[in-house]
Scaffold this motif. Sequence first.
Motif, PDB file in Angstrom:
ATOM      1  N   UNK B  77       0.630  -1.218   0.043  1.00  0.00           N
ATOM      2  CA  UNK B  77      -0.107   0.006   0.165  1.00  0.00           C
ATOM      3  C   UNK B  77       0.954   1.273   0.027  1.00  0.00           C
ATOM      4  N   UNK B  78       0.542   2.170  -1.130  1.00  0.00           N
ATOM      5  CA  UNK B  78       1.238   3.240  -1.171  1.00  0.00           C
ATOM      6  C   UNK B  78       0.653   4.263  -0.348  1.00  0.00           C
ATOM      7  N   UNK B  79       1.318   5.486   0.304  1.00  0.00           N
ATOM      8  CA  UNK B  79       0.541   6.417   1.091  1.00  0.00           C
ATOM      9  C   UNK B  79      -0.093   7.344   0.103  1.00  0.00           C
ATOM     10  N   UNK B  80       0.533   7.612  -1.103  1.00  0.00           N
ATOM     11  CA  UNK B  80      -0.187   8.640  -2.134  1.00  0.00           C
ATOM     12  C   UNK B  80      -0.140   7.995  -3.574  1.00  0.00           C
ATOM     13  N   UNK B  81      -0.711   8.454  -4.419  1.00  0.00           N
ATOM     14  CA  UNK B  81      -0.581   7.898  -5.860  1.00  0.00           C
ATOM     15  C   UNK B  81       0.869   8.198  -6.272  1.00  0.00           C
ATOM     16  N   UNK B  82       1.298   7.168  -6.961  1.00  0.00           N
ATOM     17  CA  UNK B  82       2.828   6.946  -7.482  1.00  0.00           C
ATOM     18  C   UNK B  82       3.092   8.447  -8.412  1.00  0.00           C
ATOM     19  N   UNK B  83       3.917   8.975  -8.200  1.00  0.00           N
ATOM     20  CA  UNK B  83       4.281  10.137  -9.339  1.00  0.00           C
ATOM     21  C   UNK B  83       4.737   9.476 -10.641  1.00  0.00           C
ATOM     22  N   UNK B  84       4.049  10.181 -11.781  1.00  0.00           N
ATOM     23  CA  UNK B  84       4.417   9.653 -13.049  1.00  0.00           C
ATOM     24  C   UNK B  84       5.813  10.145 -13.701  1.00  0.00           C
ATOM     25  N   UNK B  85       6.323  11.219 -12.481  1.00  0.00           N
ATOM     26  CA  UNK B  85       7.551  11.701 -13.164  1.00  0.00           C
ATOM     27  C   UNK B  85       8.695  10.862 -13.367  1.00  0.00           C
ATOM     28  N   UNK B  86       8.549   9.837 -12.559  1.00  0.00           N
ATOM     29  CA  UNK B  86       9.458   8.625 -12.805  1.00  0.00           C
ATOM     30  C   UNK B  86       9.040   7.691 -13.668  1.00  0.00           C
ATOM     31  N   UNK B  87      10.045   7.357 -14.787  1.00  0.00           N
ATOM     32  CA  UNK B  87       9.612   6.635 -15.876  1.00  0.00           C
ATOM     33  C   UNK B  87       9.351   4.964 -15.227  1.00  0.00           C
ATOM     34  N   UNK B  88       9.833   4.576 -14.069  1.00  0.00           N
ATOM     35  CA  UNK B  88       9.507   3.372 -13.514  1.00  0.00           C
ATOM     36  C   UNK B  88       8.336   3.222 -13.258  1.00  0.00           C
ATOM     37  N   UNK B  89       7.588   4.209 -12.843  1.00  0.00           N
ATOM     38  CA  UNK B  89       6.282   4.045 -12.344  1.00  0.00           C
ATOM     39  C   UNK B  89       4.986   4.553 -13.384  1.00  0.00           C
ATOM     40  N   UNK B  90       5.410   4.539 -14.556  1.00  0.00           N
ATOM     41  CA  UNK B  90       4.197   4.560 -15.616  1.00  0.00           C
ATOM     42  C   UNK B  90       4.114   3.314 -16.254  1.00  0.00           C
ATOM     43  N   UNK B  91       2.630   3.084 -16.626  1.00  0.00           N
ATOM     44  CA  UNK B  91       2.558   1.636 -17.155  1.00  0.00           C
ATOM     45  C   UNK B  91       2.296   0.735 -16.165  1.00  0.00           C
ATOM     46  N   UNK B  92       2.076   1.284 -14.674  1.00  0.00           N
ATOM     47  CA  UNK B  92       2.218   0.370 -13.675  1.00  0.00           C
ATOM     48  C   UNK B  92       0.721   0.283 -12.910  1.00  0.00           C
TER      49      UNK B  92
END
Lengths: 75, 382
Positions: B77-92
């Motif tokens: 569980x993440x505390x807040x939605x993951x930022x999309x500024x990091x390429x590792x967190x897009x398409x996830x």
Amino acid sequence: MKKIIYTRPDGGTSVIHPIIGSKEILSEDQAFERAKKDIPSDASNVHVVEEHHVPKDRSKRHLWGIEDGKIVIKE
Amino acid sequence: MANTIQSPNMLLPVPTVGTDPGPDWANNLNACLTQIDAHNHTSNQGVQIPPGGLNINADLTFQGNNATNLRSTRFTIQGSPLSTSSSSDVGCVYVSGVDLYYNDVSGNQVRITSGGGVAGSPGSITNLNAPASAAYVSGNQTFVWQSASNTPANMDFASAKLRNLTAGSKALTLSPPNAMASDYSIVLPSLPATTNFMVMDNAGTITVPIAFANGITSANIANGTLTTTQISASAGIIGTQLANNTVSTGQLTASVWSTEVQQEGGADGRVAVSPGVQQYHPSAAKVWCEANYSGTAVASYNISSITDNGAGDITFNFSTNFTSGNYSIVATGVWGGNGIGDTGIAQTVNTQASSVRVVNIRLSDGSRQDGVTMMMAAYGDQ
């Protein structure tokens, strides 16, 4: 139509003939009532008579007088 | 007796202790070490590694392969939605708080669940089955409702609120009339080539038959509907716009007619004289009469009575009096008609505001005598 007769100050006799008028729409009674204003203020012995009580013969017009409310010829 | 035994998991040639002599012993050890160096835990390459033997402490790549036979995927569980500024967190896909999210490759944080259901409208649309569809097209920001592929669907709802495609826009509400007695349709017209007026018939069909450039013509105005309210005070209707013999006295204002005062003044040349006031002009006879001596008016105007004062002696009494006894009398007597054969003259002997007395004098002896008729007219101010 009724006529109004009266004696003038000079002793003569006058007969007022009410006129309905050529262009007016008045009844005989209305015309008679209107003609009452035409009685001079100095008239005396004023009476109302029926039309047939006014003599047709005017040859002795200067002899007309009024007695008992009617026109008479004073010979 | 063999000098080696085979290991069960990697089939290593393990030397038998006390049996395998040199140099075979050393060769077998080398062979074992070579296999161990190259083992990858596939079949006969060592035992498989259980989860307890793994310590994944960095992103784990499947190198373009699928993760299969998963019973479920359990997210941290993440505390807040993951930022999309990091390429590792897009398409996830991930969980933030209590809900599932998807960061799309365009950088949008798409919330998939909310409040215990799928994010967006809860529930489902009854009978929304193929080929019907409802979709949102983000490219043109449009919801598309179709009854079949490329075939639009009808909508049935109450008032529609139309807004600008901007944040916080006010709404324009389209509503049907209150308390409709029955269903009906309104059909909009095709787009006209030029600006036109719209009209709607009793079937609800709107058409554009009248070009705006032509204006409203008389053909579009019901008979008997225009009033002066619709006409500018400065319109200035001129005579050529009126049909002959159409203006009656009812269309004229009272000021066009001469009043009694104007008639009596006798100077205004721009007003019309009506029969009701013409007699007030100074030039007009206020009274006239032809009377015989027995008291009958043959013809008369403004005479209330005739007083027979005696032979050739008549007083004409007026219906409307003069303002004073100062007025002009014209009088004459008609002789001879009765065979008298005399001549005479009419003479006024007394003028009063209310009457005039006229006598008929025979020229031969100066006496007052009846003639056929006595005529008079009077001029002055009443």
